[in-house]
Design a protein around this motif. Sequence first.
Motif, PDB file in Angstrom:
ATOM      1  N   LEU A 299      -2.746  -4.434   9.178  1.00  0.00           N
ATOM      2  CA  LEU A 299      -3.280  -5.236   8.084  1.00  0.00           C
ATOM      3  C   LEU A 299      -2.224  -6.118   7.428  1.00  0.00           C
ATOM      4  O   LEU A 299      -2.545  -6.894   6.513  1.00  0.00           O
ATOM      5  CB  LEU A 299      -3.907  -4.321   7.034  1.00  0.00           C
ATOM      6  CG  LEU A 299      -5.124  -3.519   7.501  1.00  0.00           C
ATOM      7  CD1 LEU A 299      -5.472  -2.444   6.484  1.00  0.00           C
ATOM      8  CD2 LEU A 299      -6.321  -4.447   7.730  1.00  0.00           C
ATOM      9  N   GLY A 300      -0.987  -6.026   7.860  1.00  0.00           N
ATOM     10  CA  GLY A 300       0.072  -6.847   7.284  1.00  0.00           C
ATOM     11  C   GLY A 300       0.524  -6.392   5.912  1.00  0.00           C
ATOM     12  O   GLY A 300       1.068  -7.198   5.141  1.00  0.00           O
ATOM     13  N   LEU A 301       0.329  -5.115   5.599  1.00  0.00           N
ATOM     14  CA  LEU A 301       0.733  -4.587   4.302  1.00  0.00           C
ATOM     15  C   LEU A 301       2.199  -4.128   4.356  1.00  0.00           C
ATOM     16  O   LEU A 301       2.688  -3.712   5.401  1.00  0.00           O
ATOM     17  CB  LEU A 301      -0.163  -3.423   3.897  1.00  0.00           C
ATOM     18  CG  LEU A 301      -1.650  -3.765   3.712  1.00  0.00           C
ATOM     19  CD1 LEU A 301      -2.482  -2.484   3.598  1.00  0.00           C
ATOM     20  CD2 LEU A 301      -1.849  -4.639   2.468  1.00  0.00           C
ATOM     21  N   ASN A 302       2.864  -4.204   3.216  1.00  0.00           N
ATOM     22  CA  ASN A 302       4.248  -3.736   3.082  1.00  0.00           C
ATOM     23  C   ASN A 302       5.236  -4.502   3.958  1.00  0.00           C
ATOM     24  O   ASN A 302       6.297  -3.977   4.321  1.00  0.00           O
ATOM     25  CB  ASN A 302       4.357  -2.234   3.399  1.00  0.00           C
ATOM     26  CG  ASN A 302       3.542  -1.382   2.450  1.00  0.00           C
ATOM     27  OD1 ASN A 302       3.376  -1.723   1.284  1.00  0.00           O
ATOM     28  ND2 ASN A 302       3.025  -0.272   2.957  1.00  0.00           N
ATOM     29  N   ARG A 303       4.892  -5.735   4.294  1.00  0.00           N
ATOM     30  CA  ARG A 303       5.820  -6.511   5.118  1.00  0.00           C
ATOM     31  C   ARG A 303       7.092  -6.869   4.355  1.00  0.00           C
ATOM     32  O   ARG A 303       8.191  -6.814   4.886  1.00  0.00           O
ATOM     33  CB  ARG A 303       5.135  -7.796   5.600  1.00  0.00           C
ATOM     34  CG  ARG A 303       4.145  -7.563   6.736  1.00  0.00           C
ATOM     35  CD  ARG A 303       3.570  -8.871   7.228  1.00  0.00           C
ATOM     36  NE  ARG A 303       2.703  -8.667   8.391  1.00  0.00           N
ATOM     37  CZ  ARG A 303       1.995  -9.634   8.962  1.00  0.00           C
ATOM     38  NH1 ARG A 303       2.033 -10.876   8.477  1.00  0.00           N
ATOM     39  NH2 ARG A 303       1.240  -9.360  10.006  1.00  0.00           N
ATOM     40  N   ARG A 304       6.912  -7.272   3.101  1.00  0.00           N
ATOM     41  CA  ARG A 304       8.061  -7.617   2.279  1.00  0.00           C
ATOM     42  C   ARG A 304       7.905  -6.975   0.909  1.00  0.00           C
ATOM     43  O   ARG A 304       6.838  -7.035   0.313  1.00  0.00           O
ATOM     44  CB  ARG A 304       8.196  -9.136   2.127  1.00  0.00           C
ATOM     45  CG  ARG A 304       8.685  -9.844   3.373  1.00  0.00           C
ATOM     46  CD  ARG A 304       8.832 -11.323   3.139  1.00  0.00           C
ATOM     47  NE  ARG A 304       7.528 -11.968   2.942  1.00  0.00           N
ATOM     48  CZ  ARG A 304       7.373 -13.272   2.721  1.00  0.00           C
ATOM     49  NH1 ARG A 304       8.431 -14.058   2.630  1.00  0.00           N
ATOM     50  NH2 ARG A 304       6.170 -13.783   2.575  1.00  0.00           N
TER      51      ARG A 304
ATOM     52  N   ALA B 273       0.844  -1.201   0.000  1.00  0.00           N
ATOM     53  CA  ALA B 273       0.000   0.000   0.000  1.00  0.00           C
ATOM     54  C   ALA B 273       0.872   1.242   0.000  1.00  0.00           C
ATOM     55  O   ALA B 273       2.060   1.196   0.343  1.00  0.00           O
ATOM     56  CB  ALA B 273      -0.933   0.007   1.213  1.00  0.00           C
ATOM     57  N   GLY B 274       0.270   2.338  -0.385  1.00  0.00           N
ATOM     58  CA  GLY B 274       0.941   3.629  -0.347  1.00  0.00           C
ATOM     59  C   GLY B 274      -0.096   4.735  -0.302  1.00  0.00           C
ATOM     60  O   GLY B 274      -1.291   4.482  -0.458  1.00  0.00           O
ATOM     61  N   TYR B 275       0.346   5.952  -0.092  1.00  0.00           N
ATOM     62  CA  TYR B 275      -0.572   7.093  -0.131  1.00  0.00           C
ATOM     63  C   TYR B 275       0.184   8.320  -0.608  1.00  0.00           C
ATOM     64  O   TYR B 275       1.407   8.413  -0.483  1.00  0.00           O
ATOM     65  CB  TYR B 275      -1.220   7.344   1.236  1.00  0.00           C
ATOM     66  CG  TYR B 275      -0.378   8.131   2.213  1.00  0.00           C
ATOM     67  CD1 TYR B 275      -0.562   9.506   2.370  1.00  0.00           C
ATOM     68  CD2 TYR B 275       0.603   7.496   2.981  1.00  0.00           C
ATOM     69  CE1 TYR B 275       0.220  10.228   3.266  1.00  0.00           C
ATOM     70  CE2 TYR B 275       1.378   8.208   3.878  1.00  0.00           C
ATOM     71  CZ  TYR B 275       1.191   9.568   4.014  1.00  0.00           C
ATOM     72  OH  TYR B 275       1.961  10.287   4.904  1.00  0.00           O
ATOM     73  N   ILE B 276      -0.541   9.253  -1.200  1.00  0.00           N
ATOM     74  CA  ILE B 276       0.015  10.512  -1.673  1.00  0.00           C
ATOM     75  C   ILE B 276      -0.949  11.628  -1.293  1.00  0.00           C
ATOM     76  O   ILE B 276      -2.149  11.523  -1.537  1.00  0.00           O
ATOM     77  CB  ILE B 276       0.237  10.503  -3.198  1.00  0.00           C
ATOM     78  CG1 ILE B 276       1.242   9.418  -3.591  1.00  0.00           C
ATOM     79  CG2 ILE B 276       0.721  11.876  -3.678  1.00  0.00           C
ATOM     80  CD1 ILE B 276       1.432   9.272  -5.093  1.00  0.00           C
TER      81      ILE B 276
END
Length: 371
Positions: free
Chosen positions: A344-349, A272-275
């Motif tokens: 949420l376990g996002l961006n783990r790897r 995930a990301g945000y801007i």
Amino acid sequence: MPIADIQLPNQPPPPAPGDSPRGKGRGAGLNMAGRFERESQDAFDDGWGTLDTLPDLKTEVQEERARSIITRNASPDISFDRSVNPYRGCEHGCVYCFARPSHAYVGLSPGLDFETRLTVKPNAPELLERELGKPGYQPRSIAIGTNTDPYQPIERQHQVMRGILEVLSRCNHPVGIVTKSALILRDLDLLAPMAERGLVKVALSVTTLDRKLARTLEPRAATPGRRLDALRGLSDAGIPTAVMVAPVIPALTDAEMERILEAGQEAGASAAGYILLRLPIEVSPLFRDWLLRHRPDSYRHVMNLIRSMRGGKDYDAQWNKRMRGEGPYAEQLAKRFSLASKRLGLNRRRQPLRTDLFSPPRSGGVQLALF
């Protein structure tokens, strides 16, 4: 700067709410001249109702035989150094699109022209194959969709993006794609095998889960539900996916950050990301006009929060600040994103895309080796 200290200039009376004055399905309500033009025209209501009788703007598409297709950059705050843009302008009509000012460089308006007067580059696949085959080319991931959407509606007819993917697949070249369109599912037959070889990642941008708000902010993009369906379809096909909360609009969509991340994770996204909303040059008056037409009661609150994160201005283009902003409110957004992503376990790897499989093309006009 404290929010209460920011003073906005007096604004004209808000226009009547509804679609753009030049037709349904258009995001911008203005079509001001680009900043490089010597002359400009302003619409003026003379009391005879002529503004209400202007014809709807239709989408016009022209072809351009491009001379090169890979765009290079050295920006320190983005993760790629090269990109490809199959189209100029975008029919999605997202009123906040930071790419709108690019239309000014070709003598067109960043307003309605940006979403109605489009350019397609039909020779993009051919050019890409030629550039990938140049002696000494070093493969690194190509980003597509970072300027205008490669899967905007006219892609159904022109299929330039599909041609580009066919070239990249043949050459085993890595690619990262960002889109707001469910049309990407059309190319699963190319994307899934590329994913098996570690050559592709896809991010779906979700601004809001509110269909009504999305319809006015980004009128010809896929609905939020369709974008989540696309995420699910891509993930089920084994393609690494990400959900982008972009842009985050203070006091309008920022409260949805956690819900968007949850919906993306449920649809199979592993990253995930945000801007933060960006309002460079001509985008600022377009967005402010949109607020006056659709959310006049929120105008001052939204703009005050934006300026509190941009040093008292509508926008700050400094590297490492333009994507996130600064100040207490920006820090709060960053913390919320970090906590939700961790929960949420996002961006783990983050698995980098492979470049070791690259095989330079030996056709498309590339000079063959003598031995």
